[in-house]
Design an enzyme around this catalytic site. Structure first.
Site, PDB file in Angstrom:
ATOM      1  N   TRP A 102       0.385  -0.638  -0.033  1.00 54.31           N
ATOM      2  CA  TRP A 102       0.063  -0.020  -0.086  1.00 54.31           C
ATOM      3  C   TRP A 102       0.740   1.126  -0.002  1.00 54.31           C
ATOM      4  O   TRP A 102       0.319   2.130  -0.524  1.00 54.31           O
ATOM      5  CB  TRP A 102      -0.678  -0.485   1.245  1.00 54.31           C
ATOM      6  CG  TRP A 102      -1.868  -0.637   0.774  1.00 54.31           C
ATOM      7  CD1 TRP A 102      -2.084  -1.591   2.096  1.00 54.31           C
ATOM      8  CD2 TRP A 102      -2.757  -0.861   0.269  1.00 54.31           C
ATOM      9  NE1 TRP A 102      -3.668  -2.188   1.268  1.00 54.31           N
ATOM     10  CE2 TRP A 102      -3.888  -1.947   0.034  1.00 54.31           C
ATOM     11  CE3 TRP A 102      -3.195  -0.264  -1.131  1.00 54.31           C
ATOM     12  CZ2 TRP A 102      -4.819  -2.246  -1.137  1.00 54.31           C
ATOM     13  CZ3 TRP A 102      -3.603  -0.744  -1.676  1.00 54.31           C
ATOM     14  CH2 TRP A 102      -4.595  -1.212  -1.955  1.00 54.31           C
ATOM     15  N   ASP A 171      -1.929   7.144   5.511  1.00 52.24           N
ATOM     16  CA  ASP A 171      -2.771   6.250   5.516  1.00 52.24           C
ATOM     17  C   ASP A 171      -2.977   5.363   6.010  1.00 52.24           C
ATOM     18  O   ASP A 171      -2.278   4.139   6.856  1.00 52.24           O
ATOM     19  CB  ASP A 171      -2.194   5.318   4.053  1.00 52.24           C
ATOM     20  CG  ASP A 171      -3.770   4.390   3.695  1.00 52.24           C
ATOM     21  OD1 ASP A 171      -4.260   4.365   4.437  1.00 52.24           O
ATOM     22  OD2 ASP A 171      -2.697   3.162   2.433  1.00 52.24           O
ATOM     23  N   LYS A 195     -12.783  -0.775   6.234  1.00 47.82           N
ATOM     24  CA  LYS A 195     -12.252  -1.782   7.269  1.00 47.82           C
ATOM     25  C   LYS A 195     -12.698  -1.559   8.217  1.00 47.82           C
ATOM     26  O   LYS A 195     -13.353  -2.035   9.004  1.00 47.82           O
ATOM     27  CB  LYS A 195     -10.556  -1.476   7.521  1.00 47.82           C
ATOM     28  CG  LYS A 195     -10.101  -2.114   5.753  1.00 47.82           C
ATOM     29  CD  LYS A 195      -9.935  -1.794   4.816  1.00 47.82           C
ATOM     30  CE  LYS A 195      -9.238  -2.360   3.334  1.00 47.82           C
ATOM     31  NZ  LYS A 195      -8.031  -1.657   2.744  1.00 47.82           N
TER      32      LYS A 195
END
Ligand SMILES: *Cc1c(COP(=O)(O)O)cnc(C)c1O
Length: 360
Positions: A102, A171, A195
């Site tokens: 990511w 993030d 999430k």
């Protein structure tokens, strides 16, 4: 009705009490005679829903007054572009930490838009740990430092908050609301909702107000944080139902769980149970350095990979869903987000023990 145990990395499990409440309010939201989905985002009813969600989030995370909370769309992936577009108006070079897939995607997008400087990477270790603070080498003209707090695919998390002289951008898609957070250490925090926040379609951005208004001139208005901040995140139609459900999740965290500290205690217990079972066996293993093991995403492999499909089939038959690892790493991954109960983790560990006895 049987709700099975869902270990999906995202879109992920939602708390059953939240879904029950949404069901109760589905056709007639609190006497208004409409579903939230059918309401104007400009109506007083929806403005109350939106305002309460933000207020509850602010309380949960103790967000200081000089931070704005934005409710956007486009996922964390869109923020990979928003970050350089919104922070480079005053010049400088984007700086990044690389800890896996990511953070790597965020770097790629920054490179595409503006170029970037790699301030540190844990590539040499195979991404089983994170760069230490003293290994972070910013460029002389660094505009900000970006990192990914929890690498959802690698199962790798920072055990410290980087301490640097430029705004820190993070993030937190797969770890926000899982443990206490000192927002004041950050310039910008962002997270896709699917999430730990709510359903897909909503993205949260928490930004310090002095960082607004520094967008590159070419930034589309729908990617400009200041436009959202100036318009209460309603520059166009926001994802109203996802926003409402996020609000229900925040209420659940406050009222049913008892806040973020209480949530963190449960999350630490869940992770300890699963890592404990993995470490106690020669049949299962996890490669991550113990201090950097993610509380939220636990990848593990079987000693005999030929058993992978049998494991997944039997797990599914036992009501344990979505344990297949990411296609880029293989093996298994159990995501233990806030809505995954201790009962679910106990059921997984019992299944793993039983599977090992039969196949080990
Ligand atoms: C899931 C995830 C993303 C991507 O989120 P989208 O909402 O699909 O864009 C980015 N970063 C992290 C850490 C994630 O877990």
């Amino acid at each position: 009705m049987t709700r099975r145990y869902n270990f999906c990395a995202g879109p992920a499990a939602l708390p059953t009490p939240v879904l029950e409440r949404a069901r109760e309010e589905m056709l007639d939201y609190r006497g208004h005679g409409l579903s939230v989905m059918e309401m104007s985002h400009r109506s007083p009813e929806f403005e109350a829903i939106a305002g309460a969600a933000e207020a509850n989030l602010r309380t949960l995370l103790q967000i200081p007054d000089n931070y704005r909370v934005l409710f956007m769309q486009g996922g964390a992936t869109m923020q990979f572009a928003c970050v350089p577009l919104n922070l480079l108006g005053g010049g400088g070079t984007p700086n990044y930490l690389d800890t896996g897939i990511w953070s790597g995607k965020a770097i790629k997008e920054a490179d595409h838009l503006a170029g970037s400087h790699l301030a540190a990477t844990s590539r040499a270790s195979g991404y089983v740990d994170v760069p230490r603070n003293d290994a972070i080498a910013l460029s002389a003209d660094a505009a900000y430092l970006h990192y990914c707090h929890n690498e959802t695919i690698g199962g790798l998390a920072y055990d410290y908050t980087p301490d640097v002289a430029v705004p820190l951008v993070c993030d937190m898609s797969s770890s926000i609301l899982s443990t206490p957070l000192d927002v004041s250490r950050y310039g910008v925090i962002y997270a896709g909702a699917q999430k730990n926040i709510g359903p897909a379609g909503l993205t949260l951005v928490i930004v310090r107000d002095d960082l607004l208004g520094q967008a590159l001139p070419r930034t589309p208005s729908l990617l400009d944080w200041k436009v959202y901040a100036d318009n209460a995140s309603m520059i166009n139609t926001p994802p109203t139902y996802a926003w409402y459900l996020a609000g229900l999740v925040f209420e659940w965290l406050r009222d049913d769980v008892g806040g973020i500290e209480a949530m963190a205690t449960i999350n630490r217990r869940k992770a300890a149970t699963l890592y404990g079972a993995i470490d106690a066996s020669d049949f299962y293993s996890n490669p991550i350095a113990p201090v950097n093991r993610s509380l939220m995403n636990v990848p593990f492999v079987l000693a005999d990979e030929a058993l992978n499909n049998t494991f997944l089939d039997e797990a599914e038959a036992a009501g344990l869903l979505n344990l297949k690892g990411h296609r880029s790493v293989g093996g298994m991954r159990a995501s233990l987000y806030n809505a995954v109960t201790e009962q679910a983790v106990d059921a997984l560990v019992a299944f793993m023990g039983d599977f090992e006895r039969r196949h080990g």
